[in-house]
Design an enzyme around this catalytic site. Sequence first.
Site, PDB file in Angstrom:
ATOM      1  N   ASP A 149      13.677   7.832  24.826  1.00 57.34           N
ATOM      2  CA  ASP A 149      12.620   6.992  23.824  1.00 57.34           C
ATOM      3  C   ASP A 149      12.254   7.954  22.550  1.00 57.34           C
ATOM      4  O   ASP A 149      12.372   8.293  21.919  1.00 57.34           O
ATOM      5  CB  ASP A 149      11.361   7.139  25.020  1.00 57.34           C
ATOM      6  N   ASP A 184      14.307  -1.299  26.091  1.00 61.09           N
ATOM      7  CA  ASP A 184      13.589  -1.449  25.516  1.00 61.09           C
ATOM      8  C   ASP A 184      12.516  -3.188  25.479  1.00 61.09           C
ATOM      9  O   ASP A 184      11.870  -4.010  26.715  1.00 61.09           O
ATOM     10  CB  ASP A 184      12.077  -1.032  26.692  1.00 61.09           C
TER      11      ASP A 184
END
Length: 212
Positions: A149, A184
Site C-alpha cells: 500500500d 483498492d
Amino acid sequence: MSLKKSALIVILILLVDQISKIYVKTTFTYQQSVEVFSWFKILFIENEGAAWGAKLSDIFPIADSTGKLILTVFRLFAVAGIGYWLFDTIKKQSPKVLIFAVSLIFAGALGNIIDSVFYGAIFDESYGKVATLFSDEPYSSLFHGKVVDMLYFPIVQNAVLPSWIPIIGGNTFSFFEPVFNIADTAISTGVGILLVFNKKAFGTKTHKSAEE
C-alpha cells in the site's frame, strides 16, 4: 461492452497497480514517505491481513502463517468468482455500467491477489533497506506475500473535536487515515458505481451486440 474492452480495462489497471507497487517496493524502505501535497503522501506500508490490516489470527487461535494462507486461498476463490461474474455479465450483454463496475472490481481483486501469492517469494524484506526483486533470500514463500500500500491522504491530522460534542468532545481525530493502493481504488470505485447506479446496472438488459 465487449470482452475485449473489459479485458483492456483489467489489463490497464493491473499494469498501473503492479508498476506502482514494484516501484515503491524497490525504491522505498518500509514506512518511508514522500509528501506530494500537504494532503497527499506516498507512504510505503505492507498489509499482511485483510481490509484495515485485520488478521484471522487476531480472531481465531491459529498461527499468523496459517491465517495468511487461509486468507490468500479465500481471495483466490473470490477472484475466480468475480471473474466468472464478469464473464457472465458480458455473455448476457448486461448494461455497460455493470460490466464496467465488475471489470474494476475484478482488476482490483486480481491486483491484490498477485501480491498475496507471489510477493513473499520474489522480494526480500523492506525493513531498514530497499527490497530486491527476485531476491535469493525472499521474506516468505508462495501464498504468504504482503499487499503493498502507498496512497495516503491525511486531509485532517490531529484535529481537536469541539468540547460541546457529547462523549467524544475534546478528543483528537484524523481524516483520512487508511493507506491503500490502485487495486483498492479500483475495487472501491466499482462498488461505488454499483451502489450509485444500482437501477441502471441491474435494470433492463440491453440487446446490443457484445462486440460493441
